[in-house]
Design a protein around this motif. Structure first.
Motif, PDB file in Angstrom:
ATOM      1  N   GLU A 190       0.809  -1.222   0.000  1.00 51.72           N
ATOM      2  CA  GLU A 190       0.000   0.000   0.000  1.00 51.72           C
ATOM      3  C   GLU A 190       0.841   1.272   0.000  1.00 51.72           C
ATOM      4  OE1 GLU A 190      -0.731   0.193   4.852  1.00 51.72           O
ATOM      5  OE2 GLU A 190      -2.386  -0.326   3.502  1.00 51.72           O
ATOM      6  N   ARG A 191       2.127   1.171   0.352  1.00 53.21           N
ATOM      7  CA  ARG A 191       2.994   2.350   0.362  1.00 53.21           C
ATOM      8  C   ARG A 191       3.669   2.582  -0.986  1.00 53.21           C
ATOM      9  NH1 ARG A 191       7.360   1.777   3.445  1.00 53.21           N
ATOM     10  NH2 ARG A 191       7.638   4.025   3.610  1.00 53.21           N
ATOM     11  N   ALA A 192       3.558   1.619  -1.890  1.00 53.21           N
ATOM     12  CA  ALA A 192       4.239   1.734  -3.181  1.00 53.21           C
ATOM     13  C   ALA A 192       3.494   2.698  -4.109  1.00 53.21           C
ATOM     14  CB  ALA A 192       4.349   0.371  -3.842  1.00 53.21           C
ATOM     15  N   VAL A 193       4.248   3.410  -4.934  1.00 52.74           N
ATOM     16  CA  VAL A 193       3.678   4.358  -5.892  1.00 52.74           C
ATOM     17  C   VAL A 193       3.591   3.736  -7.283  1.00 52.74           C
ATOM     18  CG1 VAL A 193       3.964   6.627  -6.991  1.00 52.74           C
ATOM     19  CG2 VAL A 193       4.539   6.323  -4.569  1.00 52.74           C
ATOM     20  N   VAL A 194       4.626   2.957  -7.668  1.00 49.58           N
ATOM     21  CA  VAL A 194       4.607   2.297  -8.973  1.00 49.58           C
ATOM     22  C   VAL A 194       4.709   0.789  -8.787  1.00 49.58           C
ATOM     23  CG1 VAL A 194       5.652   4.289 -10.120  1.00 49.58           C
ATOM     24  CG2 VAL A 194       7.123   2.432  -9.319  1.00 49.58           C
ATOM     25  N   ASP A 195       4.212   0.061  -9.787  1.00 53.63           N
ATOM     26  CA  ASP A 195       4.282  -1.399  -9.726  1.00 53.63           C
ATOM     27  C   ASP A 195       5.589  -1.884 -10.352  1.00 53.63           C
ATOM     28  OD1 ASP A 195       4.040  -1.446 -12.509  1.00 53.63           O
ATOM     29  OD2 ASP A 195       1.929  -2.039 -12.496  1.00 53.63           O
ATOM     30  N   PRO A 196       5.856  -3.180 -10.378  1.00 56.35           N
ATOM     31  CA  PRO A 196       7.128  -3.684 -10.915  1.00 56.35           C
ATOM     32  C   PRO A 196       7.374  -3.390 -12.391  1.00 56.35           C
ATOM     33  CG  PRO A 196       6.182  -5.303  -9.427  1.00 56.35           C
ATOM     34  CD  PRO A 196       5.145  -4.246  -9.616  1.00 56.35           C
ATOM     35  N   THR A 197       6.348  -2.909 -13.126  1.00 60.71           N
ATOM     36  CA  THR A 197       6.566  -2.489 -14.515  1.00 60.71           C
ATOM     37  C   THR A 197       6.587  -0.969 -14.621  1.00 60.71           C
ATOM     38  OG1 THR A 197       4.207  -2.582 -15.063  1.00 60.71           O
ATOM     39  CG2 THR A 197       5.510  -4.587 -15.430  1.00 60.71           C
ATOM     40  N   LEU A 198       6.760  -0.282 -13.485  1.00 65.74           N
ATOM     41  CA  LEU A 198       6.922   1.172 -13.403  1.00 65.74           C
ATOM     42  C   LEU A 198       5.628   1.951 -13.634  1.00 65.74           C
ATOM     43  CD1 LEU A 198      10.334   1.619 -15.278  1.00 65.74           C
ATOM     44  CD2 LEU A 198       9.926   1.018 -12.892  1.00 65.74           C
ATOM     45  N   LYS A 199       4.469   1.267 -13.688  1.00 66.46           N
ATOM     46  CA  LYS A 199       3.188   1.946 -13.846  1.00 66.46           C
ATOM     47  C   LYS A 199       2.728   2.518 -12.508  1.00 66.46           C
ATOM     48  CE  LYS A 199       1.504  -0.910 -17.697  1.00 66.46           C
ATOM     49  NZ  LYS A 199       0.446  -1.866 -18.132  1.00 66.46           N
ATOM     50  N   VAL A 200       2.262   3.759 -12.531  1.00 64.89           N
ATOM     51  CA  VAL A 200       1.759   4.382 -11.310  1.00 64.89           C
ATOM     52  C   VAL A 200       0.433   3.728 -10.927  1.00 64.89           C
ATOM     53  CG1 VAL A 200       0.954   6.527 -10.253  1.00 64.89           C
ATOM     54  CG2 VAL A 200       2.898   6.566 -11.838  1.00 64.89           C
ATOM     55  N   HIS A 201       0.346   3.276  -9.676  1.00 61.71           N
ATOM     56  CA  HIS A 201      -0.879   2.616  -9.209  1.00 61.71           C
ATOM     57  C   HIS A 201      -2.079   3.553  -9.332  1.00 61.71           C
ATOM     58  CE1 HIS A 201       1.093  -0.966  -7.710  1.00 61.71           C
ATOM     59  NE2 HIS A 201       1.929  -0.245  -6.972  1.00 61.71           N
ATOM     60  N   GLY A 202      -3.129   3.064  -9.954  1.00 57.51           N
ATOM     61  CA  GLY A 202      -4.379   3.813 -10.015  1.00 57.51           C
ATOM     62  C   GLY A 202      -4.472   4.834 -11.125  1.00 57.51           C
ATOM     63  N   ILE A 203      -3.427   4.979 -11.948  1.00 53.83           N
ATOM     64  CA  ILE A 203      -3.466   5.958 -13.047  1.00 53.83           C
ATOM     65  C   ILE A 203      -3.087   5.253 -14.342  1.00 53.83           C
ATOM     66  CG2 ILE A 203      -2.529   8.114 -13.973  1.00 53.83           C
ATOM     67  CD1 ILE A 203      -1.958   9.027 -11.157  1.00 53.83           C
ATOM     68  N   GLU A 204      -3.938   5.334 -15.330  1.00 54.20           N
ATOM     69  CA  GLU A 204      -3.675   4.683 -16.606  1.00 54.20           C
ATOM     70  C   GLU A 204      -2.682   5.489 -17.438  1.00 54.20           C
ATOM     71  OE1 GLU A 204      -4.733   1.770 -17.786  1.00 54.20           O
ATOM     72  OE2 GLU A 204      -5.775   1.338 -15.893  1.00 54.20           O
ATOM     73  N   GLY A 205      -1.793   4.777 -18.106  1.00 48.82           N
ATOM     74  CA  GLY A 205      -0.911   5.420 -19.081  1.00 48.82           C
ATOM     75  C   GLY A 205       0.206   6.247 -18.502  1.00 48.82           C
ATOM     76  N   LEU A 206       0.555   6.071 -17.223  1.00 51.02           N
ATOM     77  CA  LEU A 206       1.623   6.866 -16.609  1.00 51.02           C
ATOM     78  C   LEU A 206       2.647   5.956 -15.956  1.00 51.02           C
ATOM     79  CD1 LEU A 206       2.801   9.623 -15.779  1.00 51.02           C
ATOM     80  CD2 LEU A 206       1.368   9.518 -13.724  1.00 51.02           C
ATOM     81  N   ARG A 207       3.894   6.141 -16.336  1.00 52.12           N
ATOM     82  CA  ARG A 207       4.997   5.425 -15.713  1.00 52.12           C
ATOM     83  C   ARG A 207       5.996   6.429 -15.147  1.00 52.12           C
ATOM     84  NH1 ARG A 207       4.350   1.317 -20.043  1.00 52.12           N
ATOM     85  NH2 ARG A 207       4.392  -0.772 -19.103  1.00 52.12           N
TER      86      ARG A 207
END
Length: 238
Positions: A190-207
């Motif tokens: 829950e503290r992470a901002v991006v996932d392991p593919t660098l995608k920002v959690h909860g926002i489409e199309g943003l790394r």
């Protein structure tokens, strides 16, 4: 963080003054690669183990600079004067800080500057480590192979020979190594901002693809892993 320890030296040839830098720039323009301006001013560095080291990995980086470093630290809204005497600056560096800073949004305005608290030395262990680093460099610089070339210990001088005084002065002498990381940390919790593919959690199309995604700081300079992050990002996007 590093602590600049400046020693006035009879053999130092460089000067940390504007005219010396200007000459270096002109020399580099005429003959690329011929001056320190085309390489680096940190011409020697090393990684060593302190008494705090765990296992086989070094836990302290040493930077060296062939002139005096601005003193005290650079937090003030002015340029500090550099001592013009020939000097050598050795910097014991904290590469695995335990202190943690904080970055917050000041408002919903995307143009408003964020609120940044680096949290330097908020964990007492970081102070203990840097004091140990200072002791190690003092011991090295007192060795017979170099002690004869040193005419003065500019900082920490005799007024900070006492460890209590040195601890009191340390917060005003430490400098950032300009390697901040972790404000957009990668992960699946829950503290992470991006996932392991660098995608920002909860926002489409943003790394995010820079040092901010590192969950913790690397022991070496952060430029190399930043290259790797950029290459992986290109691979993910491509």
């Amino acid at each position: 963080l590093f602590v600049p320890m400046t020693f006035v030296s009879k053999k130092a040839i460089h000067r940390g003054i504007p005219t010396y830098f200007a000459r270096g720039i002109l020399k580099e323009m005429r003959n690329p690669g011929s001056s320190f301006m085309g390489r680096t001013v940190f011409e020697a560095a090393g990684f060593v183990k302190t008494k705090f080291a765990e296992g086989d990995h070094p836990d302290m980086q040493i930077h060296t600079l062939p002139w005096s470093y601005p003193t005290p630290n650079q937090d003030a809204d002015k340029l500090h004067l550099v001592d013009r005497r020939p000097a050598l600056t050795v910097m014991p560096s904290l590469i695995y800080p335990k202190s943690r800073g904080e970055l917050k949004l000041a408002s919903a305005d995307p143009f408003a500057s964020p609120l940044i608290d680096p949290g330097y030395l908020t964990d007492p262990w970081d102070t203990e480590f840097l004091i140990e680093g200072i002791k190690m460099i003092r011991e090295v610089m007192s060795h017979k192979s170099i002690a004869g070339d040193i005419t003065e210990n500019f900082f920490p001088g005799q007024e900070w020979a006492d460890e209590t005084a040195l601890r009191r002065e340390l917060p005003n002498r430490v400098h950032s190594i300009y390697h901040p990381v972790g404000t957009c940390r990668m992960g699946v919790d829950e503290r992470a901002v991006v996932d392991p593919t660098l995608k920002v959690h909860g926002i489409e199309g943003l790394r995010v693809a820079d040092a901010s995604i590192m969950p913790s700081i690397t022991g070496g300079n952060t430029n190399a892993p930043s290259y790797m992050i950029g290459e992986k990002a290109a691979e993910f996007i491509g």
